[in-house]
Motif scaffolding. Structure first.
Motif, PDB file in Angstrom:
ATOM      1  N   GLU A 274     -23.550 -25.977  10.817  1.00  0.00           N
ATOM      2  CA  GLU A 274     -23.066 -27.265  11.028  1.00  0.00           C
ATOM      3  C   GLU A 274     -21.591 -27.107  11.307  1.00  0.00           C
ATOM      4  OE1 GLU A 274     -24.045 -30.563   8.230  1.00  0.00           O
ATOM      5  OE2 GLU A 274     -22.099 -29.802   7.631  1.00  0.00           O
ATOM      6  N   ARG A 275     -21.176 -27.855  12.344  1.00  0.00           N
ATOM      7  CA  ARG A 275     -19.687 -28.046  12.394  1.00  0.00           C
ATOM      8  C   ARG A 275     -19.407 -29.402  12.375  1.00  0.00           C
ATOM      9  NH1 ARG A 275     -16.278 -24.537  15.617  1.00  0.00           N
ATOM     10  NH2 ARG A 275     -15.103 -26.072  14.858  1.00  0.00           N
ATOM     11  N   ARG A 276     -18.215 -29.622  11.906  1.00  0.00           N
ATOM     12  CA  ARG A 276     -17.786 -31.100  11.388  1.00  0.00           C
ATOM     13  C   ARG A 276     -16.386 -31.285  11.761  1.00  0.00           C
ATOM     14  NH1 ARG A 276     -19.809 -28.329   7.057  1.00  0.00           N
ATOM     15  NH2 ARG A 276     -18.201 -28.060   5.476  1.00  0.00           N
ATOM     16  N   VAL A 277     -15.868 -32.273  11.804  1.00  0.00           N
ATOM     17  CA  VAL A 277     -14.429 -32.663  11.760  1.00  0.00           C
ATOM     18  C   VAL A 277     -14.204 -33.084  10.122  1.00  0.00           C
ATOM     19  CG1 VAL A 277     -12.662 -34.331  12.581  1.00  0.00           C
ATOM     20  CG2 VAL A 277     -14.463 -33.720  14.171  1.00  0.00           C
ATOM     21  N   PRO A 278     -13.126 -32.044   9.691  1.00  0.00           N
ATOM     22  CA  PRO A 278     -12.749 -32.385   8.296  1.00  0.00           C
ATOM     23  C   PRO A 278     -12.164 -33.675   8.064  1.00  0.00           C
ATOM     24  CG  PRO A 278     -11.985 -30.424   9.336  1.00  0.00           C
ATOM     25  CD  PRO A 278     -12.429 -31.205  10.234  1.00  0.00           C
TER      26      PRO A 278
ATOM     27  N   PRO B 209     -16.827 -38.030   7.955  1.00  0.00           N
ATOM     28  CA  PRO B 209     -18.281 -37.544   7.765  1.00  0.00           C
ATOM     29  C   PRO B 209     -19.245 -37.643   8.693  1.00  0.00           C
ATOM     30  CG  PRO B 209     -17.447 -39.646   6.322  1.00  0.00           C
ATOM     31  CD  PRO B 209     -16.363 -39.098   7.361  1.00  0.00           C
ATOM     32  N   GLY B 210     -19.001 -38.688   9.833  1.00  0.00           N
ATOM     33  CA  GLY B 210     -19.964 -38.956  10.902  1.00  0.00           C
ATOM     34  C   GLY B 210     -19.936 -37.882  12.095  1.00  0.00           C
ATOM     35  N   GLU B 211     -18.669 -37.167  12.069  1.00  0.00           N
ATOM     36  CA  GLU B 211     -18.560 -36.212  13.137  1.00  0.00           C
ATOM     37  C   GLU B 211     -19.176 -35.016  12.779  1.00  0.00           C
ATOM     38  OE1 GLU B 211     -17.081 -36.963  16.213  1.00  0.00           O
ATOM     39  OE2 GLU B 211     -16.823 -38.945  15.687  1.00  0.00           O
ATOM     40  N   ILE B 212     -20.256 -34.971  13.201  1.00  0.00           N
ATOM     41  CA  ILE B 212     -21.059 -33.408  12.845  1.00  0.00           C
ATOM     42  C   ILE B 212     -21.891 -33.011  14.113  1.00  0.00           C
ATOM     43  CG2 ILE B 212     -23.102 -32.502  11.510  1.00  0.00           C
ATOM     44  CD1 ILE B 212     -22.264 -34.377   9.308  1.00  0.00           C
ATOM     45  N   VAL B 213     -21.904 -31.791  14.202  1.00  0.00           N
ATOM     46  CA  VAL B 213     -22.961 -31.262  15.458  1.00  0.00           C
ATOM     47  C   VAL B 213     -23.565 -29.995  14.769  1.00  0.00           C
ATOM     48  CG1 VAL B 213     -23.241 -29.893  17.356  1.00  0.00           C
ATOM     49  CG2 VAL B 213     -21.574 -31.893  17.225  1.00  0.00           C
ATOM     50  N   VAL B 214     -24.864 -29.822  14.705  1.00  0.00           N
ATOM     51  CA  VAL B 214     -25.792 -28.941  13.990  1.00  0.00           C
ATOM     52  C   VAL B 214     -26.177 -28.070  15.198  1.00  0.00           C
ATOM     53  CG1 VAL B 214     -28.039 -28.224  12.801  1.00  0.00           C
ATOM     54  CG2 VAL B 214     -26.497 -30.230  12.171  1.00  0.00           C
TER      55      VAL B 214
END
Length: 151
Positions: free
Chosen positions: A63-67, A70-75
Motif C-alpha cells: 500500500e502506498r499512501r500520502v502521509p 487518508p483517501g490518497e492510497i494506491v495498492v
C-alpha cells in the motif's frame, strides 16, 4: 542500453517491445495522477506491506499512501508465479468505490488481457490485513494490478 550509442528505437516496431513502452508510459502517467506513488518516498508513513510472506503463491501486495491524506492510497498486487490467483483477497484502507487503475496483463501492453479490471466489489464488512475493508481479485500469472479509490 549503452551510453555509447543511441537507443534501439526500431525495436518499437515489435509489438512486444511496443507493449513495454506503452506500459512504462502508463506508469509515468499514473505517477503524475496519483501522488501516493511518489509522495512519502523513504518514509514509513508512505508505505506498508499488505502481503509480504505469501511464498506459496509467489505474490506480494503493498500500500502506498500520502502521509496525512487518508483517501490518497494506491495498492499494488503482484503475482510473480506461473499460476493464476483467483479469489485473492486484499485489504483496502480507504472507503470505496475502488477500481483497478492498471493491469499489466492488459492486451495493449502485449499481455493476455485477463484479470480484474474496472470497478471492484468492496466488502465493507470484511476487514483484512489490518484494513477495515477488502476486495477479492483475479490476478493472472505474471501480472501486477494497481488499485485506487475511484477519483
Amino acid at each position: 542500453w549503452s551510453h555509447d550509442r543511441e537507443l534501439d528505437w526500431g525495436l518499437l516496431q515489435d509489438p512486444s517491445h511496443a507493449g513495454v513502452a506503452a506500459l512504462v508510459a502508463e506508469l509515468n502517467a499514473l505517477q503524475a495522477r496519483y501522488p501516493a506513488l511518489h509522495l512519502g518516498d523513504g518514509t514509513y508513513e508512505g508505505f506498508d506491506w499488505l502481503v509480504v510472506d505469501d511464498a506459496d503463491h509467489s505474490s506480494f501486495a503493498i500500500e502506498r499512501r500520502v502521509p496525512g491524506e487518508p483517501g490518497e492510497i494506491v495498492v499494488c498486487v503482484a503475482n510473480l508465479s506461473g499460476a493464476d490467483l483467483d479469489g485473492y483477497r486484499v485489504g483496502l484502507g480507504a472507503e470505496g468505490p475502488w477500481e483497478v487503475i492498471l493491469n499489466s496483463g492488459d492486451a495493449r501492453f502485449g499481455g493476455h488481457g485477463r484479470g480484474s479490471r474496472g470497478e471492484l466489489a468492496v466488502d465493507e464488512d470484511i476487514p483484512w490485513q489490518h484494513r477495515p475493508r477488502s476486495t477479492v481479485l483475479h490476478v493472472p500469472a505474471r501480472t501486477v494490478l494497481w488499485l485506487a479509490p475511484r477519483q
